[in-house]
Write a protein that holds these residues in place. Structure first.
Motif, PDB file in Angstrom:
ATOM      1  N   ASP A 175       0.794  -1.245   0.037  1.00  0.00           N
ATOM      2  CA  ASP A 175      -0.004   0.096   0.067  1.00  0.00           C
ATOM      3  C   ASP A 175       1.047   1.300   0.002  1.00  0.00           C
ATOM      4  O   ASP A 175       0.412   2.382  -0.749  1.00  0.00           O
ATOM      5  N   ALA A 176       2.019   1.314   0.788  1.00  0.00           N
ATOM      6  CA  ALA A 176       2.869   2.421   0.829  1.00  0.00           C
ATOM      7  C   ALA A 176       3.726   2.521  -0.760  1.00  0.00           C
ATOM      8  O   ALA A 176       3.615   3.716  -1.117  1.00  0.00           O
ATOM      9  N   ALA A 177       4.035   1.195  -1.042  1.00  0.00           N
ATOM     10  CA  ALA A 177       4.557   1.410  -2.594  1.00  0.00           C
ATOM     11  C   ALA A 177       3.715   1.882  -3.514  1.00  0.00           C
ATOM     12  O   ALA A 177       4.021   2.848  -4.393  1.00  0.00           O
ATOM     13  N   VAL A 178       2.520   1.553  -3.577  1.00  0.00           N
ATOM     14  CA  VAL A 178       1.656   2.312  -4.861  1.00  0.00           C
ATOM     15  C   VAL A 178       0.974   3.595  -4.243  1.00  0.00           C
ATOM     16  O   VAL A 178       0.422   4.090  -5.444  1.00  0.00           O
ATOM     17  N   ASP A 179       1.180   4.036  -3.227  1.00  0.00           N
ATOM     18  CA  ASP A 179       0.336   5.267  -2.953  1.00  0.00           C
ATOM     19  C   ASP A 179       1.037   6.422  -3.621  1.00  0.00           C
ATOM     20  O   ASP A 179       2.277   6.597  -3.652  1.00  0.00           O
ATOM     21  N   GLY A 180       0.242   7.043  -4.452  1.00  0.00           N
ATOM     22  CA  GLY A 180       0.793   8.134  -5.199  1.00  0.00           C
ATOM     23  C   GLY A 180       1.572   7.822  -6.429  1.00  0.00           C
ATOM     24  O   GLY A 180       2.062   8.296  -7.199  1.00  0.00           O
ATOM     25  N   ALA A 181       1.665   6.507  -6.883  1.00  0.00           N
ATOM     26  CA  ALA A 181       2.407   6.024  -7.933  1.00  0.00           C
ATOM     27  C   ALA A 181       1.737   6.355  -9.335  1.00  0.00           C
ATOM     28  O   ALA A 181       0.347   6.336  -9.285  1.00  0.00           O
ATOM     29  N   ASP A 182       2.588   6.990 -10.321  1.00  0.00           N
ATOM     30  CA  ASP A 182       1.931   7.281 -11.556  1.00  0.00           C
ATOM     31  C   ASP A 182       1.611   6.073 -12.377  1.00  0.00           C
ATOM     32  O   ASP A 182       0.790   5.894 -13.291  1.00  0.00           O
ATOM     33  N   ALA A 183       2.522   5.056 -12.228  1.00  0.00           N
ATOM     34  CA  ALA A 183       2.385   3.626 -12.917  1.00  0.00           C
ATOM     35  C   ALA A 183       2.723   2.391 -11.827  1.00  0.00           C
ATOM     36  O   ALA A 183       3.842   2.822 -11.226  1.00  0.00           O
ATOM     37  N   VAL A 184       2.187   1.326 -12.203  1.00  0.00           N
ATOM     38  CA  VAL A 184       2.533   0.257 -11.405  1.00  0.00           C
ATOM     39  C   VAL A 184       2.846  -0.697 -12.231  1.00  0.00           C
ATOM     40  O   VAL A 184       2.106  -1.180 -12.958  1.00  0.00           O
ATOM     41  N   LEU A 185       4.112  -1.459 -12.251  1.00  0.00           N
ATOM     42  CA  LEU A 185       4.556  -2.552 -13.100  1.00  0.00           C
ATOM     43  C   LEU A 185       4.324  -3.838 -12.212  1.00  0.00           C
ATOM     44  O   LEU A 185       5.095  -3.976 -10.976  1.00  0.00           O
ATOM     45  N   LEU A 186       3.618  -5.029 -12.855  1.00  0.00           N
ATOM     46  CA  LEU A 186       3.671  -6.158 -12.258  1.00  0.00           C
ATOM     47  C   LEU A 186       4.511  -7.419 -12.596  1.00  0.00           C
ATOM     48  O   LEU A 186       4.533  -7.492 -13.933  1.00  0.00           O
ATOM     49  N   GLN A 187       5.413  -7.876 -12.038  1.00  0.00           N
ATOM     50  CA  GLN A 187       6.339  -8.915 -12.360  1.00  0.00           C
ATOM     51  C   GLN A 187       6.466  -9.938 -11.348  1.00  0.00           C
ATOM     52  O   GLN A 187       7.660  -9.962 -11.027  1.00  0.00           O
ATOM     53  N   LEU A 188       5.278 -10.526 -10.799  1.00  0.00           N
ATOM     54  CA  LEU A 188       5.267 -11.217  -9.664  1.00  0.00           C
ATOM     55  C   LEU A 188       5.234 -12.672 -10.045  1.00  0.00           C
ATOM     56  O   LEU A 188       4.761 -12.959 -11.465  1.00  0.00           O
ATOM     57  N   ARG A 189       5.587 -13.418  -9.223  1.00  0.00           N
ATOM     58  CA  ARG A 189       5.407 -14.937  -9.669  1.00  0.00           C
ATOM     59  C   ARG A 189       5.124 -15.746  -8.215  1.00  0.00           C
ATOM     60  O   ARG A 189       5.904 -16.059  -7.531  1.00  0.00           O
ATOM     61  N   VAL A 190       3.609 -16.108  -8.347  1.00  0.00           N
ATOM     62  CA  VAL A 190       3.182 -17.026  -7.094  1.00  0.00           C
ATOM     63  C   VAL A 190       3.644 -18.038  -7.193  1.00  0.00           C
ATOM     64  O   VAL A 190       3.767 -18.841  -8.067  1.00  0.00           O
TER      65      VAL A 190
END
Length: 421
Positions: A69-84
């Motif tokens: 939540d802190a990471a994405v707060d105010g972000a202009d763009a969010v890049l997803l590169q996760l591996r569950v």
């Protein structure tokens, strides 16, 4: 400008950071937040990221955190590169389908379905938290299977575009063969994520001269070798298929090969251990050569171009992305997600018209699109029957006995990741 990378502890990340550093005039990042629950990996990757920025004189700051939540707060763009489930889950995806005589791969076939089932709910939760933090933020999905994940995001109303590095890899290789600037190469790239063909290679733009026939004539052997497909097939098709098409065009051959060697996941896991040891060296301030073998070549350049266009700093440009079909391929539903050239600007991705496709490609695209629709339904709603139907619909499976067996194996190997199982 603030960007957040979910899965920032990935060994891919220095490739991305290197692109941000080199191309800061295109994408002027002031704050880059790497978020990942794996604290040890994250600090190693974050330390190298800071050193890359410092070496290249980038003024932005790199922040590491486990707090999404802190990471994405105010972000202009969010890049997803996760591996569950990490490489351990990938290793399973690449192993148990082989026991049924079916291809084992992380995005194609039964293994790809398992990854989609694990991934879609996690991504949608992240996306909701991004929307609450900043409803204007763009989500750029590099998480496989990109087509299914992007469709899930768009279906839920998120501002999302999917990205894959296959097209930019072809662009760079063709440009090198032709000895021209990659920016001069426009690909007639069409299909679904990891199911695409280059039907034209044009100089200067969508209306430029098609150089593909000459490329195949002069460089066909090299192209075919890189795809592990016979030159004669490329000559007969007159197009360049993605290397993922080998799973369809040579399925039984690939299954025999995979059964005789370690999984790609095992190879990558060993490579990641070595990379993390390199990242721990405080003297390392650039991405190591070994990273090129990890995969994701040119990912950073594609990501920079896409992000810059979406947030308005790079103007509009043509780029191959994953976006809603909306009539581009008339034989598919409008809400299908296709991978084609699009004009990308601050309002999103707008697919360009596609030249009429041969039935050979239309048929396979339609079949896999139907599978992806069923796969997404299974990921969203769960249930053994939905998993079975998705597997039965997949062109690489298609027999009820295989689909039944694979369903049992998929569920047995993924119960810890599936809330409904």
């Amino acid at each position: 400008m603030k960007l957040a990378v979910v899965g920032g502890g990935s060994t891919y990340t220095p490739e991305l950071v290197d692109g941000f550093a080199r191309l800061r005039d295109v994408l002027p990042v002031s704050e880059l937040v790497l978020v990942d629950p794996a604290a040890d990996r994250l600090e190693l990757v974050g330390g190298l990221a800071r050193r890359i920025f410092a070496k290249q004189g980038h003024p932005g700051r790199v922040v590491t955190t486990a707090d999404l939540d802190a990471a994405v707060d105010g972000a202009d763009a969010v890049l997803l590169q996760l591996r569950v489930g990490g490489q351990a889950a990938r290793n399973q995806d690449e192993t148990w389908p082989l026991e049924c005589g079916c291809v084992g791969q992380e995005t194609t076939g039964a293994g790809g379905l398992a990854k989609a089932l694990r991934t879609v709910p996690v991504v949608l939760d992240i996306a909701e938290r991004v929307r609450r933090a900043n409803p204007d933020a763009w989500i750029i999905d590099f998480t496989n299977p990109v087509g299914i994940v992007t469709r899930a995001l768009l279906q839920a109303g998120h501002k999302a575009v999917g990205l894959c590095n296959v097209a930019i890899g072809f662009q760079r290789r063709f440009a090198a063969a032709l000895q021209v600037d990659p920016a001069q190469i426009f690909l007639d790239h069409v299909g679904l994520n990891h199911l695409t063909w280059e039907t034209g290679v044009r100089l200067g733009g969508p209306d430029g001269q098609d150089l593909l026939p000459g490329l195949l004539a002069e460089h066909g052997d090299t192209i075919a070798d890189s795809l592990h497909l016979p030159r004669t097939l490329l000559d007969r098709l007159g197009v360049v298929p993605s290397y993922y098409l080998r799973y369809f065009y040579a399925h039984d051959e690939v299954v025999r090969e995979l059964a005789t060697k370690p999984s790609r996941a095992a190879e990558v896991a060993a490579m990641e251990r070595e990379l993390l040891e390199l990242y721990a060296d405080p003297a390392l301030d650039s991405k190591p050569e070994l990273l090129a073998k990890r995969g994701g070549a040119f990912y950073s350049e594609a990501a920079v171009d896409l992000t810059a266009s979406l947030i308005g700093s790079g103007g509009s440009r043509h780029q191959v992305v994953n976006a809603h079909n909306r009539g581009t391929l008339p034989f598919l539903p409008d809400d299908a997600v296709i991978e084609v050239q699009a004009t990308v600007d601050a309002h999103g991705a707008h697919p360009l018209p596609v030249r009429e496709l041969d039935p050979l490609y239309r048929g396979l695209i339609a079949d896999v699109t139907a599978y992806e629709e069923l796969a997404l339904e299974a990921a969203l709603r769960g249930g053994r029957d939905r998993v079975f139907k998705a597997l039965l619909a997949h062109p690489l499976i298609g027999q009820y006995a295989y689909a039944d067996d694979l369903t049992d194996r998929l569920l047995a190997h993924n119960r810890e990741h599936l809330a409904w199982a």
